[in-house]
Motif scaffolding. Structure first.
Motif, mmCIF file in Angstrom:
data_model
loop_
_atom_site.group_PDB
_atom_site.id
_atom_site.type_symbol
_atom_site.label_atom_id
_atom_site.label_comp_id
_atom_site.label_asym_id
_atom_site.label_seq_id
_atom_site.Cartn_x
_atom_site.Cartn_y
_atom_site.Cartn_z
ATOM 1 N N ALA A 82 3.237 -3.391 7.369
ATOM 2 C CA ALA A 82 3.943 -2.332 6.632
ATOM 3 C C ALA A 82 3.075 -1.075 6.637
ATOM 4 N N THR A 83 3.682 0.066 6.935
ATOM 5 C CA THR A 83 2.950 1.339 6.972
ATOM 6 C C THR A 83 3.749 2.417 6.246
ATOM 7 N N ASP A 84 3.004 3.377 5.692
ATOM 8 C CA ASP A 84 3.621 4.526 5.027
ATOM 9 C C ASP A 84 2.591 5.652 4.991
ATOM 10 N N GLU A 85 3.045 6.901 5.184
ATOM 11 C CA GLU A 85 2.115 8.026 5.228
ATOM 12 C C GLU A 85 1.306 8.151 3.947
ATOM 13 N N ARG A 86 1.898 7.805 2.834
ATOM 14 C CA ARG A 86 1.215 7.967 1.554
ATOM 15 C C ARG A 86 0.817 6.637 0.919
ATOM 16 N N GLY A 87 0.941 5.544 1.723
ATOM 17 C CA GLY A 87 0.457 4.254 1.256
ATOM 18 C C GLY A 87 1.564 3.313 0.824
ATOM 19 N N VAL A 88 1.308 2.034 1.058
ATOM 20 C CA VAL A 88 2.253 0.986 0.684
ATOM 21 C C VAL A 88 1.814 0.396 -0.648
ATOM 22 N N ASP A 89 2.736 0.370 -1.566
ATOM 23 C CA ASP A 89 2.425 -0.153 -2.896
ATOM 24 C C ASP A 89 2.534 -1.675 -2.936
ATOM 25 N N SER A 90 3.621 -2.223 -2.379
ATOM 26 C CA SER A 90 3.821 -3.678 -2.413
ATOM 27 C C SER A 90 4.803 -4.085 -1.320
ATOM 28 N N VAL A 91 4.776 -5.381 -1.021
ATOM 29 C CA VAL A 91 5.668 -5.949 -0.006
ATOM 30 C C VAL A 91 6.228 -7.259 -0.547
ATOM 31 N N GLU A 92 7.493 -7.507 -0.260
ATOM 32 C CA GLU A 92 8.131 -8.761 -0.656
ATOM 33 C C GLU A 92 8.673 -9.470 0.581
ATOM 34 N N LEU A 93 8.530 -10.797 0.573
ATOM 35 C CA LEU A 93 9.081 -11.617 1.655
ATOM 36 C C LEU A 93 10.205 -12.471 1.088
#
Length: 418
Positions: free
Chosen positions: A49-60
């Motif tokens: 997971a990528t984001d210019e301003r950062g990834v807060d959380s990920v769910e599967l």
């Protein structure tokens, strides 16, 4: 002027403010691949997971149910599949959140759960003697099959504290052979185990018991190594005499030794023929004294077996012709199957030691149908005549002098080999 200053100040302030974050994070499941079949009980799931301003959380999510929520990297999960039925089709997708509350969704992947069945391995087998000898190589075989048709490895536990290395990878249903030598005497239980290419182990097979001794009980060397417990028949020496012939007479029989050992029928007796041409015959009844259906002796000799009023012939008869140059020139195992069939037997199955007048026979039980028990009677004869002497002593065969008449004589004292 004052209004112009305020307007310029507002422009500068607006230019310095960051734009609102409206970009969703990018997220994808990089392992497992879409459409694969999974045979493992534990599946490694990897998410990026990528984001210019950062990834807060990920769910599967697995089958639309939240499996795990990540708040930091790495986004990795070990999925236990043991409770899923075979052929279950499962969907997986991930959701990523950035710090601005934007949400990104991965593509949904589909995987099929396959139950990796245990391979099944046979118990060890091979052409093994009843008893082995220390420091001798013996070959053991085993066959493994895999329900998933995976290739397999096989190994053996020898029962002496040693376990073989895994074999090379072979197809399901193939047989693996390995050799082993036992250093000490004893009785060992040998087992086999299989492993499929995915690492799934079979249970250990049923074991086979293999006895190892320090030395052989019998060896085919023309030396009498039989014990008193192996005496199968006794006939008095000197019950045949003939002018000009030595004592014991060439036709004379005395002690018959017999034993079943190491998958073979061992027979031994004194063959006094010397310069006399004659035949040694051994009637062999596997399991019980019963008729084979034959109507005559294979050599058309006037010899038969009698039980009361019944004239019968056994299934197997051994015949040796002793030439008058003190050598065995013909050795045959005769088997009745609608008619008599003859098989020549060679030096691997008998030996005649003329130095001590001892004839020793080592006949594989498989040559006579692998019976549970064996009954035998030994006789001497000449030409196409009847029996002249027997061992054990047979009341039907009592000829103080050789009798070359054409009378038919039935032998009747076959004994069970212990």
């Amino acid at each position: 002027m004052k209004k112009l200053f305020i307007a310029v100040l507002l422009v500068l302030l607006l230019a310095g403010c960051p734009k609102p974050d409206e970009e969703a994070p990018e997220v994808m499941i990089t392992h497992p691949a879409n459409g694969v079949e999974i045979y493992d009980d534990t599946v490694y799931v990897q998410i990026t997971a990528t984001d210019e301003r950062g990834v807060d959380s990920v769910e599967l999510y697995i089958n639309d149910t939240l499996a795990i929520a990540f708040t930091k990297r790495p986004f990795e999960y070990y999925w236990i599949t043991t409770n899923y039925p075979d052929s279950s089709v499962c969907s997986l997708f991930a959701i990523a959140y950035d710090y601005s509350g934007n949400t990104g969704y991965s593509d949904t992947i589909s995987v099929t759960i396959r139950k990796n069945q245990r391979p099944i391995v046979s118990k060890p087998f091979g052409e093994l003697p009843d008893e082995g000898i220390i420091n001798t190589l013996y070959t053991f075989n085993a066959t493994a099959t895999d329900t998933d048709d995976d290739s397999v490895y096989i190994r053996f536990a020898w029962g002496d504290g040693d376990t073989s290395l895994w074999s090379s990878l072979v197809k399901s249903g193939d047989t693996i052979s390995m050799e082993h030598r036992f250093i000490n005497a004893g009785t060992y239980t040998i087992k086999a185990q299989a492993k499929d290419k995915r690492g799934r182990l079979s249970f250990w097979s049923e074991g086979i018991s293999f006895k190892i001794v320090e030395q052989a009980l019998h060896s085919l060397d023309g030396v009498n190594d039989f014990t008193n417990e192996m005496i199968a028949g006794i006939d008095p020496t000197g019950d045949i005499t003939e002018a000009g012939q030595p004592t014991p007479h060439p036709l004379d029989l005395d002690t018959l030794w017999a034993d079943i050992w190491n998958g073979k029928l061992w027979i031994g007796f004194k063959a006094y023929a010397s310069n006399y041409g004659l035949a040694y015959g051994i009637y062999i009844f596997p399991n019980e004294i019963a008729s084979s259906g034959a109507t005559s002796d294979p050599w058309e000799r006037n010899v038969f077996y009698t039980t009361g009023n019944d004239t019968i012939f056994p299934t197997y008869i051994l015949y040796f012709w002793h030439e008058n140059n003190d050598s065995i020139t013909s050795a045959n195992l005769c088997k009745f199957q609608t008619n008599w069939n003859y098989t020549n037997i060679g030096s691997d199955k008998f030996i005649y030691n003329k130095n001590n007048d001892f004839l020793e026979i080592s006949l594989p039980l498989q040559d006579i149908g692998n019976p549970d028990s064996v009954f035998i009677e030994l006789f001497t004869t000449g030409g196409d005549k009847h029996a002249q002497d027997t061992s054990p002593d047979d009341p039907n065969v009592q000829f103080p002098n050789p009798d070359w008449s054409d009378i038919k004589t039935g032998i009747s004292k076959a004994v069970k080999v212990k």
